[in-house]
Design a protein around this motif. Structure first.
Motif, PDB file in Angstrom:
ATOM      1  N   HIS A 233      -5.436 -31.011 -42.276  1.00 39.37           N
ATOM      2  CA  HIS A 233      -6.610 -31.093 -43.144  1.00 39.37           C
ATOM      3  C   HIS A 233      -6.249 -30.731 -44.580  1.00 39.37           C
ATOM      4  CE1 HIS A 233     -10.630 -30.083 -44.719  1.00 39.37           C
ATOM      5  NE2 HIS A 233     -10.988 -31.062 -43.913  1.00 39.37           N
ATOM      6  N   GLN A 236      -6.147 -27.182 -46.051  1.00 39.15           N
ATOM      7  CA  GLN A 236      -5.036 -26.253 -45.868  1.00 39.15           C
ATOM      8  C   GLN A 236      -4.174 -26.202 -47.126  1.00 39.15           C
ATOM      9  OE1 GLN A 236      -4.101 -24.272 -43.077  1.00 39.15           O
ATOM     10  NE2 GLN A 236      -6.247 -24.649 -42.594  1.00 39.15           N
ATOM     11  N   ALA A 240      -3.848 -23.020 -49.714  1.00 39.79           N
ATOM     12  CA  ALA A 240      -2.542 -22.457 -50.056  1.00 39.79           C
ATOM     13  C   ALA A 240      -2.318 -22.508 -51.572  1.00 39.79           C
ATOM     14  CB  ALA A 240      -1.436 -23.225 -49.324  1.00 39.79           C
ATOM     15  N   TYR A 253       5.388 -23.025 -45.698  1.00 44.94           N
ATOM     16  CA  TYR A 253       4.767 -21.945 -44.932  1.00 44.94           C
ATOM     17  C   TYR A 253       3.470 -22.360 -44.253  1.00 44.94           C
ATOM     18  CZ  TYR A 253       8.044 -18.881 -47.317  1.00 44.94           C
ATOM     19  OH  TYR A 253       9.182 -18.294 -47.779  1.00 44.94           O
ATOM     20  N   VAL A 254       2.813 -23.375 -44.775  1.00 49.52           N
ATOM     21  CA  VAL A 254       1.479 -23.700 -44.254  1.00 49.52           C
ATOM     22  C   VAL A 254       1.432 -25.076 -43.586  1.00 49.52           C
ATOM     23  CG1 VAL A 254      -0.951 -24.018 -44.866  1.00 49.52           C
ATOM     24  CG2 VAL A 254       0.379 -22.204 -45.961  1.00 49.52           C
ATOM     25  N   PRO A 257       4.746 -26.081 -40.631  1.00 51.55           N
ATOM     26  CA  PRO A 257       4.649 -25.450 -39.314  1.00 51.55           C
ATOM     27  C   PRO A 257       3.516 -26.030 -38.463  1.00 51.55           C
ATOM     28  CG  PRO A 257       4.864 -23.788 -41.014  1.00 51.55           C
ATOM     29  CD  PRO A 257       4.673 -25.095 -41.718  1.00 51.55           C
ATOM     30  N   GLN A 258       2.419 -26.389 -39.118  1.00 51.24           N
ATOM     31  CA  GLN A 258       1.303 -26.971 -38.360  1.00 51.24           C
ATOM     32  C   GLN A 258       1.605 -28.410 -37.979  1.00 51.24           C
ATOM     33  OE1 GLN A 258      -2.760 -26.158 -39.773  1.00 51.24           O
ATOM     34  NE2 GLN A 258      -1.800 -24.973 -41.393  1.00 51.24           N
ATOM     35  N   ARG A 261       3.999 -29.051 -34.786  1.00 50.94           N
ATOM     36  CA  ARG A 261       3.433 -29.110 -33.437  1.00 50.94           C
ATOM     37  C   ARG A 261       2.865 -30.475 -33.117  1.00 50.94           C
ATOM     38  NH1 ARG A 261       0.369 -23.321 -33.285  1.00 50.94           N
ATOM     39  NH2 ARG A 261       1.783 -22.503 -34.838  1.00 50.94           N
ATOM     40  N   THR A 335       2.471 -19.767 -29.050  1.00 51.43           N
ATOM     41  CA  THR A 335       2.675 -18.796 -30.138  1.00 51.43           C
ATOM     42  C   THR A 335       1.913 -19.198 -31.398  1.00 51.43           C
ATOM     43  OG1 THR A 335       4.670 -19.966 -30.757  1.00 51.43           O
ATOM     44  CG2 THR A 335       4.914 -18.008 -29.399  1.00 51.43           C
TER      45      THR A 335
ATOM     46  N   ASN B  90     -10.791 -22.673 -44.234  1.00 53.29           N
ATOM     47  CA  ASN B  90      -9.397 -23.046 -44.461  1.00 53.29           C
ATOM     48  C   ASN B  90      -8.418 -21.908 -44.215  1.00 53.29           C
ATOM     49  OD1 ASN B  90     -10.428 -25.489 -45.152  1.00 53.29           O
ATOM     50  ND2 ASN B  90     -10.141 -25.259 -47.354  1.00 53.29           N
ATOM     51  N   LEU B  91      -8.667 -21.125 -43.181  1.00 54.22           N
ATOM     52  CA  LEU B  91      -7.653 -20.145 -42.788  1.00 54.22           C
ATOM     53  C   LEU B  91      -6.480 -20.909 -42.200  1.00 54.22           C
ATOM     54  CD1 LEU B  91      -9.798 -17.342 -41.128  1.00 54.22           C
ATOM     55  CD2 LEU B  91      -8.812 -17.379 -43.413  1.00 54.22           C
ATOM     56  N   PHE B  92      -5.292 -20.277 -42.229  1.00 53.42           N
ATOM     57  CA  PHE B  92      -4.115 -20.936 -41.676  1.00 53.42           C
ATOM     58  C   PHE B  92      -4.103 -20.704 -40.161  1.00 53.42           C
ATOM     59  CE2 PHE B  92      -2.521 -19.378 -45.968  1.00 53.42           C
ATOM     60  CZ  PHE B  92      -3.002 -20.500 -46.624  1.00 53.42           C
ATOM     61  N   HIS B  94      -2.134 -21.290 -37.751  1.00 57.70           N
ATOM     62  CA  HIS B  94      -0.909 -20.900 -37.034  1.00 57.70           C
ATOM     63  C   HIS B  94      -0.491 -19.475 -37.358  1.00 57.70           C
ATOM     64  CE1 HIS B  94       0.197 -22.119 -41.002  1.00 57.70           C
ATOM     65  NE2 HIS B  94       1.451 -21.783 -40.842  1.00 57.70           N
ATOM     66  N   LYS B  95      -1.307 -18.784 -38.157  1.00 50.28           N
ATOM     67  CA  LYS B  95      -0.960 -17.408 -38.511  1.00 50.28           C
ATOM     68  C   LYS B  95      -2.090 -16.479 -38.085  1.00 50.28           C
ATOM     69  CE  LYS B  95       2.388 -18.362 -41.991  1.00 50.28           C
ATOM     70  NZ  LYS B  95       3.576 -17.969 -41.239  1.00 50.28           N
ATOM     71  N   LEU B 103       0.448 -13.429 -46.360  1.00 51.21           N
ATOM     72  CA  LEU B 103       1.388 -14.510 -46.726  1.00 51.21           C
ATOM     73  C   LEU B 103       1.546 -14.674 -48.236  1.00 51.21           C
ATOM     74  CD1 LEU B 103       3.225 -16.823 -45.797  1.00 51.21           C
ATOM     75  CD2 LEU B 103       1.237 -18.321 -45.857  1.00 51.21           C
ATOM     76  N   ILE B 107       4.810 -14.008 -50.766  1.00 56.90           N
ATOM     77  CA  ILE B 107       5.607 -15.052 -51.418  1.00 56.90           C
ATOM     78  C   ILE B 107       5.153 -15.365 -52.837  1.00 56.90           C
ATOM     79  CG2 ILE B 107       6.301 -16.075 -49.214  1.00 56.90           C
ATOM     80  CD1 ILE B 107       4.341 -18.277 -49.644  1.00 56.90           C
ATOM     81  N   TYR B 136      -5.715 -14.683 -33.778  1.00 60.22           N
ATOM     82  CA  TYR B 136      -5.623 -15.937 -34.537  1.00 60.22           C
ATOM     83  C   TYR B 136      -7.025 -16.380 -34.958  1.00 60.22           C
ATOM     84  CZ  TYR B 136      -0.726 -16.292 -33.480  1.00 60.22           C
ATOM     85  OH  TYR B 136       0.613 -16.047 -33.441  1.00 60.22           O
ATOM     86  N   ARG B 152      -8.540 -12.612 -47.782  1.00 53.13           N
ATOM     87  CA  ARG B 152      -7.293 -13.285 -48.181  1.00 53.13           C
ATOM     88  C   ARG B 152      -7.270 -13.532 -49.694  1.00 53.13           C
ATOM     89  NH1 ARG B 152      -6.019 -19.198 -45.788  1.00 53.13           N
ATOM     90  NH2 ARG B 152      -7.827 -19.709 -47.067  1.00 53.13           N
TER      91      ARG B 152
END
Lengths: 335, 243
Positions: A233, A236, A240, A253-254, A257-258, A261, A335, B90-92, B94-95, B103, B107, B136, B152
């Motif tokens: 989407h 994201q 970021a 980083y964002v 990784p998504q 998968r 995970t 819009n949270l990530f 996978h984290k 995060l 960085i 999550y 965040r």
């Protein structure tokens, strides 16, 4: 978690249709077998195992004319020393029992000093290994090329974007067989001739074979990567970037990784194709599984058994890969 | 703190729309400004122009003296100073919640890990869900997710917070918890620009209300003036429809 009993309502004729499934399968195999009998094909499955492993006779022969002056046992085996009028030589025989000469014997060039047999991998195993090797290297480079080309494809820089489009379209629009010929007979000739002119060693065909597979897979991987990234989407990337991340930080980083998968399943399909496509490399003298099988067929004259075996070995490779990818998928989802 | 001068923005996809038409306004330090208006009035576009998620076609935008639209401006540095909260959180995914908040600290702000975690826990405490640090986002309710998104953004120590319809995607019973966090933030003196349909929030927390329609600012005023005594016909019509 509470156990839930799943009660499945089955079609009335469920077991009948299971019977039909197996019946038709057996009928197909039976018909095939029956028709091979009609043309008097003699099945000789017992001839197949030797192409996996065989006992090779190894003979150690003298290459000079002279007398055996000493036989000394060492940890590595038995050292046989032969002394001639003008020269001398030493031969190593792995074990005392393999010896065919005694101290004081006179040997002529070509005489057997020792002989023994040893298990060696047959042509099928060698071919299987080559197929596995070119596939794995091709996949690794394919991932790398595909990632770069995929990122370039969605870049706003026109140079990157157009290079990527041209690359993807050329690769996807021409047959792999032709690409292999171009890699070997055009690029290979060019590179090897240039190397020879510099006094350097030439690259064997396997380099060009792997390159053709990697670049071929790379184009498809690029499209998979692009689709994967674009399926994430837009919010994201915005989230970021709104936190002050650069484009590449947000990607790393964002987004990736998504995306990773999501692209695993189509990637698995692509790599299974690559394993199968490696069967074309036989045409540039790479002895992979298909070429090995063809060679065996010409010597053994048992094409039926061997082509079935060949198909089965490919099936083992592709099935193994798809199991591995399913495992990875599960891991990454948890995970 | 924020100065917007004659900003226009036209979208061509899917069809030509003048989203912002010569908009000018300003926000003072510590002020809470609420932007309201019917959908398609350009209020979200205005907000997104402030941190250059949308690039305005013409005009000038200054945040804390920095020219947002100048291509030479380090936009990443500027964005780190401007927190943004989105309608869809819009949270990530996978984290974990904690990783979501640390995060960018790690960085972008290059903080030490320990410091980033302390900051994150402090903010989670503040938004009222410290116990969710290691889950999550998909295990949280919408309201909790939005509160994490606020934490965040706050973790970067922003000078300004932008809220783009922060409660529009929430179930009614969760709107309150998010608005409470925003009100607390307003009371602490955070400079905030909020696009919202929550008139209660506007009335209670806003210093000024901006009403937009068709890419233009129609009316600006204090909440009392705005809700009790609007001047323009368009504003009256809008208020009569939603109140």
């Amino acid at each position: 978690m509470a156990e839930r009993k799943v009660v499945k309502r089955r079609n009335r004729h469920y077991f009948l249709w299971i019977g039909v499934f197996w019946g038709v399968l057996a009928l197909g195999i039976g018909l095939l077998y029956f028709s091979t009998l009609k043309i008097e094909y003699v099945w000789r499955w017992y001839r197949v195992p030797q192409y996996f492993l065989y006992k090779a006779n190894i003979e150690i022969r003298a290459d000079i004319d002279g007398d055996v002056v000493s036989i000394k046992p060492r940890s590595s085996g038995v050292i046989v020393k032969v002394k001639g009028p003008s020269d001398s030589a030493e031969y190593t025989v792995p074990d005392q029992s393999y010896l065919r000469v005694q101290e004081g014997d006179h040997v002529f060039p070509g005489d057997i000093i020792g002989t023994y047999s040893k298990w060696k991998p047959g042509l099928l195993l060698v071919g299987l290994y080559t197929t596995l090797k070119v596939s794995i290297i091709g996949i690794i480079f394919g991932i790398f090329i595909g990632l770069v080309a995929g990122l370039a494809r969605i870049s706003e820089n026109p140079a990157f974007k157009w290079w990527s489009i041209v690359y993807i379209e050329i690769i996807r629009g021409s047959p792999l067989l032709v690409q292999i010929f171009i890699w070997y007979f055009v690029l290979g000739t060019l590179i090897n001739t240039l190397l020879a002119k510099q006094g350097l060693q030439q690259l064997p065909p396997i380099y060009y074979g792997v390159a053709s597979l990697a670049f071929f897979a790379g184009a498809y991987v690029a499209e998979i990567v692009r689709a994967g990234i674009q399926s994430i989407h837009r919010g994201q990337m915005e989230a970021a970037r709104s936190l002050g991340m650069t484009y590449s930080q947000a990607m790393r980083y964002v987004i990736l990784p998504q995306a990773f998968r999501r692209i695993l399943p189509p990637l698995a399909g692509q790599f299974i194709s690559l394993i199968k496509d490696s069967s074309l490399l036989g045409i540039i003298a790479i002895r992979e599984l298909t070429k090995a099988t063809r060679e065996i067929v010409t010597t053994s004259l048992q094409p039926f058994e061997l082509w079935f075996i060949c198909a089965l070995l490919y099936l083992i490779l592709t099935f193994g890969l798809s199991m591995l990818m399913q495992y990875l998928e599960r891991r990454f989802i948890i995970t | 703190m924020i100065r917007v001068e004659n900003v226009s923005k036209t979208f061509f996809v899917p069809h030509e729309v003048k989203a912002l038409d010569d908009v000018s306004c300003s926000v003072k330090r510590g002020e809470v400004v609420v932007i309201i208006g019917p959908s398609g009035s350009g209020k979200s576009t205005l907000l997104r122009c402030l941190n250059r998620l949308e690039y305005a076609d013409t005009g000038h935008i200054y945040i804390d003296g920095v020219d947002v639209l100048d291509p030479k401006t380090d936009i990443n540095k500027l964005r780190a100073e401007v927190g943004m909260v989105f309608q869809s959180f819009n949270l990530f995914p996978h984290k974990t919640v904690l990783e979501n908040i640390t995060l960018a600290q790690l960085i972008v702000r290059k903080r030490a890990k320990k410091e980033a975690i302390e900051k994150a826990m402090f903010l989670l405490e503040k938004v009222g869900i410290p116990e969710k640090a290691n889950v999550y986002p998909d295990q949280l309710s919408g309201g909790q997710q939005q509160r994490v998104a606020i934490a965040r953004a706050l973790a970067m120590d922003p000078k300004v917070m932008l809220f783009d319809e922060p409660t529009s995607a929430l179930d009614p019973e969760m709107i309150g918890e998010v608005l409470d966090v925003m009100k607390a933030l307003a009371q602490e003196g955070m400079t905030m620009v909020v696009v919202t349909h929550e008139m209660g929030f506007a009335r209670e927390a806003a210093d000024r209300v901006i009403f937009m329609d068709h890419g233009k600012i129609v009316e600006v005023g204090t909440p009392e003036h705005f809700f009790t005594n609007p001047e323009h016909e368009r504003t009256k019509l809008f208020l009569s429809q939603i109140l």
